[in-house]
Design a protein around this motif. Structure first.
Motif, PDB file in Angstrom:
ATOM      1  N   TYR A   1       0.859  -1.186   0.000  1.00 10.68           N
ATOM      2  CA  TYR A   1       0.000   0.000   0.000  1.00 10.68           C
ATOM      3  C   TYR A   1       0.892   1.231   0.000  1.00 10.68           C
ATOM      4  CZ  TYR A   1      -3.769  -3.125   1.701  1.00 10.68           C
ATOM      5  OH  TYR A   1      -4.692  -4.125   1.861  1.00 10.68           O
ATOM      6  N   LYS A   2       0.501   2.227  -0.778  1.00 14.13           N
ATOM      7  CA  LYS A   2       1.358   3.403  -0.926  1.00 14.13           C
ATOM      8  C   LYS A   2       0.918   4.544   0.001  1.00 14.13           C
ATOM      9  CE  LYS A   2       4.273   6.144  -3.272  1.00 14.13           C
ATOM     10  NZ  LYS A   2       5.714   6.068  -3.105  1.00 14.13           N
ATOM     11  N   PHE A   3      -0.314   5.003  -0.211  1.00 20.13           N
ATOM     12  CA  PHE A   3      -0.846   6.072   0.640  1.00 20.13           C
ATOM     13  C   PHE A   3      -2.112   5.587   1.327  1.00 20.13           C
ATOM     14  CE2 PHE A   3       1.401   8.433  -2.713  1.00 20.13           C
ATOM     15  CZ  PHE A   3       2.277   9.145  -1.912  1.00 20.13           C
ATOM     16  N   LEU A   4      -2.285   5.996   2.585  1.00 19.47           N
ATOM     17  CA  LEU A   4      -3.455   5.549   3.323  1.00 19.47           C
ATOM     18  C   LEU A   4      -4.485   6.662   3.401  1.00 19.47           C
ATOM     19  CD1 LEU A   4      -1.762   3.726   6.337  1.00 19.47           C
ATOM     20  CD2 LEU A   4      -2.374   2.801   4.108  1.00 19.47           C
ATOM     21  N   PHE A   5      -5.777   6.260   3.279  1.00 21.95           N
ATOM     22  CA  PHE A   5      -6.826   7.242   3.511  1.00 21.95           C
ATOM     23  C   PHE A   5      -6.941   7.435   5.004  1.00 21.95           C
ATOM     24  CE2 PHE A   5      -9.135   3.153   3.384  1.00 21.95           C
ATOM     25  CZ  PHE A   5      -9.816   3.216   4.586  1.00 21.95           C
ATOM     26  N   PRO A   6      -7.517   8.474   5.557  1.00 20.02           N
ATOM     27  CA  PRO A   6      -8.146   9.554   4.805  1.00 20.02           C
ATOM     28  C   PRO A   6      -7.191  10.712   4.466  1.00 20.02           C
ATOM     29  CG  PRO A   6      -8.647   9.778   7.132  1.00 20.02           C
ATOM     30  CD  PRO A   6      -7.765   8.587   6.999  1.00 20.02           C
ATOM     31  N   ASP A   7      -6.008  10.720   5.042  1.00 21.20           N
ATOM     32  CA  ASP A   7      -5.171  11.914   4.886  1.00 21.20           C
ATOM     33  C   ASP A   7      -3.992  11.696   3.944  1.00 21.20           C
ATOM     34  OD1 ASP A   7      -4.015  10.157   6.535  1.00 21.20           O
ATOM     35  OD2 ASP A   7      -3.603  11.526   8.178  1.00 21.20           O
ATOM     36  N   MET A   8      -4.022  10.625   3.160  1.00 18.91           N
ATOM     37  CA  MET A   8      -2.984  10.345   2.171  1.00 18.91           C
ATOM     38  C   MET A   8      -1.602  10.244   2.819  1.00 18.91           C
ATOM     39  SD  MET A   8      -4.592  10.235  -0.776  1.00 18.91           S
ATOM     40  CE  MET A   8      -5.862  10.937  -1.797  1.00 18.91           C
ATOM     41  N   GLN A   9      -1.583   9.742   4.035  1.00 21.01           N
ATOM     42  CA  GLN A   9      -0.306   9.550   4.714  1.00 21.01           C
ATOM     43  C   GLN A   9       0.452   8.407   4.032  1.00 21.01           C
ATOM     44  OE1 GLN A   9       0.684   9.129   9.350  1.00 21.01           O
ATOM     45  NE2 GLN A   9      -1.444   9.331   8.876  1.00 21.01           N
ATOM     46  N   PRO A  10       1.748   8.548   3.814  1.00 18.80           N
ATOM     47  CA  PRO A  10       2.480   7.416   3.234  1.00 18.80           C
ATOM     48  C   PRO A  10       2.349   6.196   4.151  1.00 18.80           C
ATOM     49  CG  PRO A  10       3.837   9.389   3.215  1.00 18.80           C
ATOM     50  CD  PRO A  10       2.596   9.729   4.002  1.00 18.80           C
ATOM     51  N   ALA A  11       2.031   5.031   3.561  1.00 16.40           N
ATOM     52  CA  ALA A  11       1.817   3.829   4.362  1.00 16.40           C
ATOM     53  C   ALA A  11       3.062   3.487   5.172  1.00 16.40           C
ATOM     54  CB  ALA A  11       1.434   2.667   3.459  1.00 16.40           C
ATOM     55  N   ASP A  12       4.222   3.804   4.622  1.00  9.19           N
ATOM     56  CA  ASP A  12       5.470   3.517   5.334  1.00  9.19           C
ATOM     57  C   ASP A  12       5.556   4.253   6.667  1.00  9.19           C
ATOM     58  OD1 ASP A  12       6.507   1.638   3.766  1.00  9.19           O
ATOM     59  OD2 ASP A  12       7.840   2.955   2.612  1.00  9.19           O
ATOM     60  N   ASP A  13       4.985   5.462   6.692  1.00 10.24           N
ATOM     61  CA  ASP A  13       5.015   6.224   7.940  1.00 10.24           C
ATOM     62  C   ASP A  13       4.190   5.562   9.032  1.00 10.24           C
ATOM     63  OD1 ASP A  13       6.485   7.916   6.476  1.00 10.24           O
ATOM     64  OD2 ASP A  13       5.174   9.671   6.681  1.00 10.24           O
ATOM     65  N   VAL A  14       3.182   4.799   8.624  1.00 11.24           N
ATOM     66  CA  VAL A  14       2.305   4.153   9.596  1.00 11.24           C
ATOM     67  C   VAL A  14       2.783   2.727   9.864  1.00 11.24           C
ATOM     68  CG1 VAL A  14      -0.048   3.411  10.076  1.00 11.24           C
ATOM     69  CG2 VAL A  14       0.355   5.564   8.883  1.00 11.24           C
ATOM     70  N   ILE A  15       2.755   1.902   8.816  1.00 11.68           N
ATOM     71  CA  ILE A  15       3.106   0.488   8.979  1.00 11.68           C
ATOM     72  C   ILE A  15       4.599   0.368   9.314  1.00 11.68           C
ATOM     73  CG2 ILE A  15       2.998  -1.792   7.901  1.00 11.68           C
ATOM     74  CD1 ILE A  15       0.276  -0.414   8.230  1.00 11.68           C
ATOM     75  N   GLY A  16       5.418   1.136   8.607  1.00 11.06           N
ATOM     76  CA  GLY A  16       6.868   1.103   8.868  1.00 11.06           C
ATOM     77  C   GLY A  16       7.174   1.468  10.308  1.00 11.06           C
ATOM     78  N   GLU A  17       6.462   2.450  10.809  1.00 12.22           N
ATOM     79  CA  GLU A  17       6.655   2.890  12.191  1.00 12.22           C
ATOM     80  C   GLU A  17       6.267   1.779  13.182  1.00 12.22           C
ATOM     81  OE1 GLU A  17       8.009   5.550  13.415  1.00 12.22           O
ATOM     82  OE2 GLU A  17       7.403   5.231  15.513  1.00 12.22           O
ATOM     83  N   LEU A  18       5.124   1.131  12.897  1.00  9.68           N
ATOM     84  CA  LEU A  18       4.678   0.034  13.774  1.00  9.68           C
ATOM     85  C   LEU A  18       5.704  -1.093  13.793  1.00  9.68           C
ATOM     86  CD1 LEU A  18       0.876  -0.320  12.871  1.00  9.68           C
ATOM     87  CD2 LEU A  18       1.810   0.458  15.044  1.00  9.68           C
ATOM     88  N   ILE A  19       6.233  -1.412  12.614  1.00  5.68           N
ATOM     89  CA  ILE A  19       7.219  -2.494  12.518  1.00  5.68           C
ATOM     90  C   ILE A  19       8.480  -2.131  13.297  1.00  5.68           C
ATOM     91  CG2 ILE A  19       8.707  -3.775  10.919  1.00  5.68           C
ATOM     92  CD1 ILE A  19       6.502  -3.386   8.795  1.00  5.68           C
TER      93      ILE A  19
ATOM     94  N   SER B   1      -6.788   2.121  10.637  1.00  7.23           N
ATOM     95  CA  SER B   1      -6.872   2.886  11.880  1.00  7.23           C
ATOM     96  C   SER B   1      -7.684   2.131  12.932  1.00  7.23           C
ATOM     97  CB  SER B   1      -7.481   4.256  11.614  1.00  7.23           C
ATOM     98  OG  SER B   1      -8.666   4.121  10.863  1.00  7.23           O
ATOM     99  N   ASP B   2      -8.793   1.510  12.501  1.00 12.90           N
ATOM    100  CA  ASP B   2      -9.618   0.746  13.445  1.00 12.90           C
ATOM    101  C   ASP B   2      -8.845  -0.456  13.993  1.00 12.90           C
ATOM    102  OD1 ASP B   2     -11.632   2.482  12.851  1.00 12.90           O
ATOM    103  OD2 ASP B   2     -12.614   1.152  11.406  1.00 12.90           O
ATOM    104  N   SER B   3      -8.077  -1.099  13.115  1.00 13.99           N
ATOM    105  CA  SER B   3      -7.316  -2.268  13.544  1.00 13.99           C
ATOM    106  C   SER B   3      -6.297  -1.888  14.609  1.00 13.99           C
ATOM    107  CB  SER B   3      -6.583  -2.886  12.349  1.00 13.99           C
ATOM    108  OG  SER B   3      -7.501  -3.530  11.515  1.00 13.99           O
ATOM    109  N   ILE B   4      -5.661  -0.748  14.426  1.00 18.40           N
ATOM    110  CA  ILE B   4      -4.665  -0.306  15.393  1.00 18.40           C
ATOM    111  C   ILE B   4      -5.331  -0.031  16.741  1.00 18.40           C
ATOM    112  CG2 ILE B   4      -3.020   1.537  15.955  1.00 18.40           C
ATOM    113  CD1 ILE B   4      -2.370   1.654  12.945  1.00 18.40           C
TER     114      ILE B   4
END
Lengths: 252, 347
Positions: free
Chosen positions: B46-64, B326-329
């Protein structure tokens, strides 16, 4: 007995034998009453042909054209909820006048469908109830103006033949606009009632009562005192110039 | 002694619950079936996440990163639960890795096995995998992620693209009656990305209902009002090949009545979410229950949404139903709380 009834039957109407005929519009049926091919008589139902009703393309160039106009600039916003048609003052009188559907046809460039509504597309009275109700601020009332422009541009012949301008009404309108810069709704109402031969109703309990009320609370007098719009002289010149221009274009 | 807690699944929910538990002092074992963490968002790039078009790496990468850096989290890659036994309110679990097999005792367990993308090839009417130019949202996400968005058939940029919603969702014919919740928002997001990248390419969305719930609605409005994405009401019943290397979408315009057959350069299927085989695996191994839609069943959907039918086993993320990242987190954190309470109480 049955045979006799059959003999009495009138000549078949176009596509009469088609099951669920009401679902197919006249334009889509091709049927010759009398046709002989290679010496074989194939009159009537034997040569019935139904044209495909499948829409083969969406034409977005039309959408872009509408979007560039001032009145149609918000066409992209419409999500077809039907609030405009639901609130429309014209739809109850002219069932075929459906602002929602017109906007949709304009969005998808469905000229074939639009063409069918040349006669009713101009019925908008400009009450702006739809624009007030619209949850997306599409401004359907002005979208109907865009529609009128479209009709005039793409179907000039149909507009010419199906729409007759009422010269009396046109004169009343123009006199009001050019004389005062505003529409005088009271005057407009009286002249329309006179035209319909319903002048008596103007003094009956409902209408007369309303007038009396307005005289009592002073609204009737404020209507009489309506001034001309700010900078009217310039605007009037512009309108006259425009009318002259339109006139010369139409005459050419 | 610190609580031992097992987390099955290293997606957004599993990662967040593992890190949360480790942060409050638990010993966490995180079992991941793939050789990497991040679950489906990572797997399908996944490249960008809705709703704010955040780069997926910033979210998933951060969690990892948080999970990998945390000493309290032991990660088992390419592993699975091979043996599971309840033992006096605790659980004896054998974790099978490629090179070893390890048996541990856990105080509580969090199941966060996630979902699988619906495979559109299962629904023949969409001709997925039959025509190169028919792709689905996860393919498009990958193509956008790799910055390689062209028509698969000829490598040219498309001139018009159709997005078809409710593929594999809300369709008794394929066995999924539920709404997959996120596909509408993902599709309007992708339509926006498409229009940003190719302003000359028209985007159409064929819908029955557009369910961009809550604030996701902003994206839907933006797609229409700022990017001229056209929505057309009607589901597509058939995709066939057309002239000039196009694919034809056949449907009904339910607002005007009347069928249409429109050729498109590309079709994107908004395939939904399914419980996947991993849900049934959890049922077999852990003794959980499935609901009628093939997802894991919570004890009480309203009152105890993170508790499973078995005491000490908790559920988080998309394994209990279609869900946004977001709900999963959020659920990962909530299930971590439940699991910790259970572990502390039964020490």
């Amino acid at each position: 007995m049955a045979l006799k009834e059959q003999e009495k039957r009138p000549v078949a109407a176009k596509g009469e034998h088609i099951i669920a005929r009401h679902l197919i519009e006249d334009d889509y049926i091709k049927e010759e009453k009398n046709l002989v091919i290679d010496g074989v008589d194939v009159s009537g139902r034997w040569n019935t042909f139904i044209f495909s009703r499948v829409n083969p393309k969406f034409d977005r160039s039309f959408f872009s054209e509408i979007k560039k106009t001032v009145v149609g600039s918000r066409i992209n916003r419409c999500w077809q909820c039907g609030m405009c048609t639901a609130s429309c003052t014209v739809t109850p009188l002219h069932r075929r006048f459906n602002p929602r559907a017109f906007i949709y046809m304009m969005q998808l460039g469905n000229m074939k469908e639009l063409k069918k509504y040349v006669d009713v597309a101009w019925r908008c009275v400009g009450c702006y109830k739809c624009s007030q109700r619209c949850p997306k601020q599409v401004n359907p009332a002005e979208m109907m103006e865009a529609l009128a422009l479209v009709m005039k541009k793409y179907f000039p012949e149909e507009v010419e033949s199906k729409l007759k301008v009422d010269e009396d009404v046109k004169k009343i309108y123009e006199d009001m606009i050019l004389g005062n810069g505003r529409l005088d709704l009271a005057k407009l109402h009286i002249s329309s009632m006179r035209k319909m031969g319903r002048t008596k109703e103007l003094v009956d309990r409902i209408e007369g009562g309303a007038v009396l009320k307005m005289v009592k609370d002073g609204r009737a007098f404020s209507l009489l005192q309506l001034g001309k719009p700010h900078g009217w002289k310039k605007s009037r010149q512009a309108i006259e110039g425009y009318l002259k221009k339109v006139d010369t274009i139409e005459k050419n | 002694m610190a609580e031992n807690i097992l987390v099955v699944g290293g997606g957004p929910a599993g990662l967040h619950s593992a890190v949360t538990l480790a942060d409050i002092g638990a010993n966490v074992s995180l079992v991941e079936r793939d050789s990497f963490l991040g679950g489906n968002p990572k797997k399908f790039k996944y490249k960008f996440l809705f709703p704010d078009m955040q780069p997926a790496d910033d979210v998933i990468g951060e969690l990892i990163k948080r999970a990998e850096k945390n000493d309290g989290v032991k990660i088992y890659y390419s592993s699975n639960v091979s043996n599971f036994k309840e033992n006096e309110k605790k659980f004896d679990v054998t974790i099978k890795s490629p090179d070893a097999s390890e048996t541990k005792t856990f105080d509580s367990v969090i199941v966060a096995t996630g979902f699988e993308h619906f495979d559109p090839a299962r629904d023949a009417k969409y001709s997925y995998q039959l025509f190169d130019d028919v792709i689905d949202i996860k393919d498009l996400e990958r193509m956008m992620g790799e910055n390689n968005f062209v028509r698969p058939s000829n490598g040219q940029p498309p001139k018009n693209v159709a997005f078809i919603l409710c593929v594999g969702s809300r369709d008794r014919h394929v066995g999924n009656q539920y709404c997959s919740r996120v596909c509408c928002t993902v599709s309007v997001k992708q339509a926006i990305e498409l229009r940003e990248r190719f302003p000359d390419c028209d985007a159409y969305i064929f819908y029955m209902d557009i369910r961009t719930y809550g604030f996701f609605e902003d994206l839907y409005w933006k797609a229409m009002e700022e990017h001229d994405v056209q929505i057309v009401k009607g589901r597509i019943a058939e995709i066939t090949s057309g002239p000039n290397n196009t694919v034809i979408c056949k449907g009904e315009d339910t607002l005007l009545r009347g069928p249409f057959e429109i050729p498109f350069d590309m079709v994107v299927l908004a395939s939904g979410m399914e419980g996947g085989p991993q849900s049934s695996e959890m049922v077999d191994k852990l003794g959980l229950e499935l609901n009628e839609h093939g997802f894991l069943k919570p004890q009480n959907v309203t009152l105890a949404p993170f508790k499973s039918n078995r005491k000490g086993i908790f559920l988080a993320g998309a394994c209990t139903g279609p869900k946004a990242i977001s709900d999963s987190i959020v659920e990962g954190g909530a299930a971590a709380m439940d699991a910790y309470i259970y572990a502390v109480k039964n020490k």
